[in-house]
Structures are given as C-alpha cells and as structure tokens.
Design a protein around this motif. Sequence first.
Motif, PDB file in Angstrom:
ATOM      1  N   GLU A  12      -3.125  31.011  14.602  1.00  0.00           N
ATOM      2  CA  GLU A  12      -2.004  31.469  15.635  1.00  0.00           C
ATOM      3  C   GLU A  12      -2.764  32.793  16.303  1.00  0.00           C
ATOM      4  OE1 GLU A  12       2.202  31.158  13.098  1.00  0.00           O
ATOM      5  OE2 GLU A  12       0.544  32.340  12.296  1.00  0.00           O
ATOM      6  N   ARG A  13      -3.632  33.265  15.619  1.00  0.00           N
ATOM      7  CA  ARG A  13      -4.568  34.305  16.790  1.00  0.00           C
ATOM      8  C   ARG A  13      -5.298  33.343  17.867  1.00  0.00           C
ATOM      9  NH1 ARG A  13      -8.020  35.835  11.516  1.00  0.00           N
ATOM     10  NH2 ARG A  13      -6.786  37.415  10.612  1.00  0.00           N
ATOM     11  N   HIS A  14      -5.674  32.313  17.528  1.00  0.00           N
ATOM     12  CA  HIS A  14      -6.551  31.438  18.333  1.00  0.00           C
ATOM     13  C   HIS A  14      -5.441  30.993  19.575  1.00  0.00           C
ATOM     14  CE1 HIS A  14     -10.537  29.725  17.485  1.00  0.00           C
ATOM     15  NE2 HIS A  14     -10.668  30.979  17.295  1.00  0.00           N
ATOM     16  N   HIS A  50     -21.698  38.668  17.367  1.00  0.00           N
ATOM     17  CA  HIS A  50     -21.689  37.868  16.108  1.00  0.00           C
ATOM     18  C   HIS A  50     -20.760  38.397  14.984  1.00  0.00           C
ATOM     19  CE1 HIS A  50     -22.379  35.269  12.609  1.00  0.00           C
ATOM     20  NE2 HIS A  50     -23.307  35.981  12.112  1.00  0.00           N
ATOM     21  N   LEU A  51     -19.369  38.157  14.833  1.00  0.00           N
ATOM     22  CA  LEU A  51     -18.636  38.519  13.910  1.00  0.00           C
ATOM     23  C   LEU A  51     -18.304  37.567  12.603  1.00  0.00           C
ATOM     24  CD1 LEU A  51     -15.902  39.968  16.548  1.00  0.00           C
ATOM     25  CD2 LEU A  51     -17.714  41.282  15.406  1.00  0.00           C
ATOM     26  N   ALA A  52     -18.426  36.545  12.943  1.00  0.00           N
ATOM     27  CA  ALA A  52     -18.165  35.498  11.785  1.00  0.00           C
ATOM     28  C   ALA A  52     -18.777  35.782  10.707  1.00  0.00           C
ATOM     29  CB  ALA A  52     -18.251  34.241  11.939  1.00  0.00           C
ATOM     30  N   ALA A  53     -18.551  35.855   9.154  1.00  0.00           N
ATOM     31  CA  ALA A  53     -18.965  36.107   7.850  1.00  0.00           C
ATOM     32  C   ALA A  53     -18.270  35.882   6.954  1.00  0.00           C
ATOM     33  CB  ALA A  53     -19.431  37.566   7.981  1.00  0.00           C
ATOM     34  N   GLN A  54     -18.886  35.658   5.913  1.00  0.00           N
ATOM     35  CA  GLN A  54     -17.853  35.861   4.666  1.00  0.00           C
ATOM     36  C   GLN A  54     -17.421  37.146   4.460  1.00  0.00           C
ATOM     37  OE1 GLN A  54     -16.256  33.407   2.504  1.00  0.00           O
ATOM     38  NE2 GLN A  54     -15.186  35.480   1.996  1.00  0.00           N
ATOM     39  N   ALA A  55     -16.445  37.761   4.397  1.00  0.00           N
ATOM     40  CA  ALA A  55     -16.112  39.054   4.524  1.00  0.00           C
ATOM     41  C   ALA A  55     -15.489  39.436   3.022  1.00  0.00           C
ATOM     42  CB  ALA A  55     -15.201  39.588   5.386  1.00  0.00           C
ATOM     43  N   ASP A  69     -24.480  31.484   1.967  1.00  0.00           N
ATOM     44  CA  ASP A  69     -24.425  30.396   3.027  1.00  0.00           C
ATOM     45  C   ASP A  69     -23.997  31.264   4.464  1.00  0.00           C
ATOM     46  OD1 ASP A  69     -25.198  29.149   0.881  1.00  0.00           O
ATOM     47  OD2 ASP A  69     -23.206  28.092   0.633  1.00  0.00           O
ATOM     48  N   SER A  70     -22.923  32.178   4.485  1.00  0.00           N
ATOM     49  CA  SER A  70     -22.392  32.493   5.733  1.00  0.00           C
ATOM     50  C   SER A  70     -23.159  33.480   6.387  1.00  0.00           C
ATOM     51  CB  SER A  70     -20.972  32.869   5.568  1.00  0.00           C
ATOM     52  OG  SER A  70     -20.142  31.688   5.248  1.00  0.00           O
ATOM     53  N   ASN A  71     -23.340  34.321   5.631  1.00  0.00           N
ATOM     54  CA  ASN A  71     -23.968  35.555   5.868  1.00  0.00           C
ATOM     55  C   ASN A  71     -25.670  35.708   6.266  1.00  0.00           C
ATOM     56  OD1 ASN A  71     -21.613  36.254   5.545  1.00  0.00           O
ATOM     57  ND2 ASN A  71     -21.667  38.019   4.340  1.00  0.00           N
ATOM     58  N   ARG A 146     -21.745  49.070  12.204  1.00  0.00           N
ATOM     59  CA  ARG A 146     -21.247  49.297  10.782  1.00  0.00           C
ATOM     60  C   ARG A 146     -19.616  49.581  10.861  1.00  0.00           C
ATOM     61  NH1 ARG A 146     -26.455  52.694   8.282  1.00  0.00           N
ATOM     62  NH2 ARG A 146     -27.607  50.700   7.841  1.00  0.00           N
ATOM     63  N   PHE A 147     -18.886  48.550  10.431  1.00  0.00           N
ATOM     64  CA  PHE A 147     -17.468  48.804  10.447  1.00  0.00           C
ATOM     65  C   PHE A 147     -16.840  49.486   9.384  1.00  0.00           C
ATOM     66  CE2 PHE A 147     -16.979  44.585  12.955  1.00  0.00           C
ATOM     67  CZ  PHE A 147     -17.641  44.984  14.075  1.00  0.00           C
ATOM     68  N   PHE A 148     -15.840  50.645   9.636  1.00  0.00           N
ATOM     69  CA  PHE A 148     -15.204  50.992   8.374  1.00  0.00           C
ATOM     70  C   PHE A 148     -13.860  50.570   8.203  1.00  0.00           C
ATOM     71  CE2 PHE A 148     -18.231  54.746   7.215  1.00  0.00           C
ATOM     72  CZ  PHE A 148     -19.104  54.214   8.033  1.00  0.00           C
ATOM     73  N   THR A 149     -13.440  49.928   7.331  1.00  0.00           N
ATOM     74  CA  THR A 149     -11.987  49.373   6.746  1.00  0.00           C
ATOM     75  C   THR A 149     -11.278  49.351   8.072  1.00  0.00           C
ATOM     76  OG1 THR A 149     -12.486  50.720   4.856  1.00  0.00           O
ATOM     77  CG2 THR A 149     -10.377  49.953   5.250  1.00  0.00           C
ATOM     78  N   VAL A 150     -11.500  48.202   8.588  1.00  0.00           N
ATOM     79  CA  VAL A 150     -10.481  47.553  10.057  1.00  0.00           C
ATOM     80  C   VAL A 150      -9.205  47.492   9.383  1.00  0.00           C
ATOM     81  CG1 VAL A 150     -10.388  46.518  11.849  1.00  0.00           C
ATOM     82  CG2 VAL A 150     -12.640  47.145  11.054  1.00  0.00           C
ATOM     83  N   TYR A 151      -8.156  47.893  10.093  1.00  0.00           N
ATOM     84  CA  TYR A 151      -6.743  47.470  10.081  1.00  0.00           C
ATOM     85  C   TYR A 151      -5.935  47.215  11.157  1.00  0.00           C
ATOM     86  CZ  TYR A 151      -4.901  52.217  10.973  1.00  0.00           C
ATOM     87  OH  TYR A 151      -4.643  53.318  11.687  1.00  0.00           O
ATOM     88  N   GLY A 155      -4.264  41.257  10.830  1.00  0.00           N
ATOM     89  CA  GLY A 155      -5.242  41.688  10.020  1.00  0.00           C
ATOM     90  C   GLY A 155      -5.506  40.658   8.653  1.00  0.00           C
ATOM     91  N   ARG A 156      -6.418  41.090   8.024  1.00  0.00           N
ATOM     92  CA  ARG A 156      -6.932  39.935   6.785  1.00  0.00           C
ATOM     93  C   ARG A 156      -5.839  40.424   5.761  1.00  0.00           C
ATOM     94  NH1 ARG A 156     -12.443  41.759   6.034  1.00  0.00           N
ATOM     95  NH2 ARG A 156     -12.063  41.547   3.884  1.00  0.00           N
ATOM     96  N   PRO A 157      -5.194  39.050   5.142  1.00  0.00           N
ATOM     97  CA  PRO A 157      -4.427  39.222   4.017  1.00  0.00           C
ATOM     98  C   PRO A 157      -4.977  39.850   2.611  1.00  0.00           C
ATOM     99  CG  PRO A 157      -4.087  37.117   5.261  1.00  0.00           C
ATOM    100  CD  PRO A 157      -5.351  37.851   5.680  1.00  0.00           C
TER     101      PRO A 157
END
Length: 306
Positions: A12-14, A50-55, A69-71, A146-151, A155-157
């Motif tokens: 849906e974001r896409h 480049h933002l993709a990662a296993q977060a 693998d991802s990071n 270095r990101f600090f707790t993004v909301y 956002g991420r469930p």
Amino acid sequence: MTDYYDVTLKEERHAMLFALSGFRAENTRLENAEEVRRLTVDFNPDVIVHLAAQAGVRYSLENPRAYLDSNITGTFNVMEAAREASVRHLLMASTSSVYGANSEMPFDECQKADTPLTFYAATKKANEAMAHSYAHLWSLPTTMFRFFTVYGPWGRPDMALFKFTKGILEGTPIDIYNHGEMFRDFTYVEDLVCGIRLLMDAVPIRPNAQSDIPEGDSLSPVAPFRIVNIGNSQKVRLLDFIEAIEDELGKKALRNYMEMQTGDVPATWANADLLHKLTGYQPRTDIRDGVKAFVDWYREYHEKRG
Ligand SMILES: NC(=O)c1ccc[n+]([C@@H]2O[C@H](COP(=O)([O-])OP(=O)(O)OC[C@H]3O[C@@H](n4cnc5c(N)ncnc54)[C@H](O)[C@@H]3O)[C@@H](O)[C@H]2O)c1
C-alpha cells in the motif's frame, strides 16, 4: 517486500508512490548481487540512499542470520554497485543502537561507539566500518545516518507506537519494559525524510589534513566519509509517550510492567548539531503532534479494512 511484517502494508505504501511521477520499483533481494548490480547499472543513479535492511532490535535475538544476510551481505552488494556506478554520493542507514552501552548523553557522532548490545547494532556498526573502507579505497563519498526511533503514519507494526495504539484500542495489555524507566528520542518520519533529502547534497570531501575538520564534525581524516545523527534531540520518557497516546485515543492502557529486555538500552538521545551545521535543518515535530498524526492514520487505515 520481505515478510518480517505485513507485506500488504508495504504494497500500500508503494501504491502511493506509484501515484507520483518518477517512481519505479524493482522487487529483488539485496543478497542477489548480480541483480543489484544490473539494476544499478541500468538505472545509472547519481545518488544512492540505501535504507533497506533487516530492522528491529528484539528480533535480532531470535533470527540473527536475517541480519547477517540483509545487512552485511546486502549492504556489501549495494556498496559494490555504488562503486561500479561511481555515484556522486552514497548514503546508508545506520542506527542509534550503535551507541550501545555508551552512557554519555546526548549521543554525538564523534563519541566512540564500540559496545553494540545486539547483533542488529553490530551489523549496522559493521556497515559503518565497511563503508569507511570503500570511501577510503575508492574515493566513494559516503554518509551514514544514525536514525533515532522513527515513528509516524505508515510506520512499522513491530514498533512501540503501533503496538501500544493497537493494544489500547483492543483493550489488551501493553508490555512496558524496565517498568517504564525508558527514554527515547522519538523522531517524526517527515523530519527524518527532510534530513535525508538535505544530506544528499552535503557530499563529504576527503580533508587534506586533520586540521581541516571542523570541531564536532565526524568527517574521517582519511576518507570522504561522515556519520550523521538524525534525531529530534529530545529525551522523552516512555510513560509520557504512552500518556500522549492514551490522551489521543481517549482511552487508558492496560499496563503490563516488565523487566528490562536483554540487549535493550534504557535511553537514547541525539545530539543533532552536526545535521544542523551541514544542512541548516533541525527536526522539530513535537511528540504530541506526531502521535496525533499516527493515531489519525491508524484509525483511518483500520476503519477502511473493517
Ligand atoms: N525505524 C526506526 O526507528 C529506525 C531506527 C534506526 C535505524 N533504522 C534503519 O532505517 C532503515 C529503514 O527502516 P524502517 O524502519 O523503514 O524498516 P522497514 O523494515 O520498514 O524497511 C526496510 C525494508 O527493507 C526491506 N528488506 C529487508 N531485507 C531485505 C533484503 N535482504 N533485500 C531486499 N529488501 C530487504 C524490507 O522488506 C523492508 O521493506 C533500516 O536500515 C533500519 O535499520 C530505522
């Protein structure tokens, strides 16, 4: 489009991005080196963000290999592609979690950050070191955020705001770690995007001598490489954050107070002076405004889905 959380949310974001001109999507895994290389050469980018990662901090205790693998492999493939494409600027996401056991606050980029407490943080710290070597070897201008707790909306469930809002609305108890004695520097997503966009034009240049590096700048003495915090520079108490959500929802949470979780840190707090020096920009969204924007989105999103 990994299935770490609901893929529908990602689709849906896409869909919103497709409605804008100039957006193109290719769906592949970062581990697929040949595909990452081919797509990069084909697109011929000027800048790569480049933002993709296993977060996620906690999931790295359950499934560390996903982070490896991802990071590590994935980020290496992006770096190789960026080198081949000779991009003007490579920017990649690291995290405030790399400050690990540091206790001197607010965290600034010139502090040592050698005590990661989770494997997630370790992979991001490794990304910073990997990127520094490529910046040095191949004169590849690189910025690590270095990101600090993004909301914020969409956002991420797996993150606290999403889980707390869901729990309060459904009347299920919410887990509050370290009995609420936690502090986070919550950064609103639009502020983050603004910071990223401006940093794209702040291309690091290899200094001629250490003395060329301004006070407080994390610029490497031997590479066009810099680390920049993106944070709101406000230390918010978790219990105040929960109260802001309760006020917005008009409903009290059922609270399940718990011990500190392994690998978790009691506080994060950004010194974002470097971001300001480089871009003239300062994240400033107030936590109550950000929580309201999230709750409005959450209600609308879930009402539509019934
Ligand atoms: N959200 C935060 O508070 C926060 C804080 C610090 C750092 N970060 C970093 O910011 C970046 C974005 O985080 P986010 O919160 O938007 O997370 P997210 O999980 O929503 O976004 C990351 C995306 O990367 C994709 N991905 C993961 N592994 C992949 C792989 N191997 N191949 C291709 N795609 C893959 C996932 O499908 C996901 O859509 C990440 O690098 C994260 O580590 C986020």
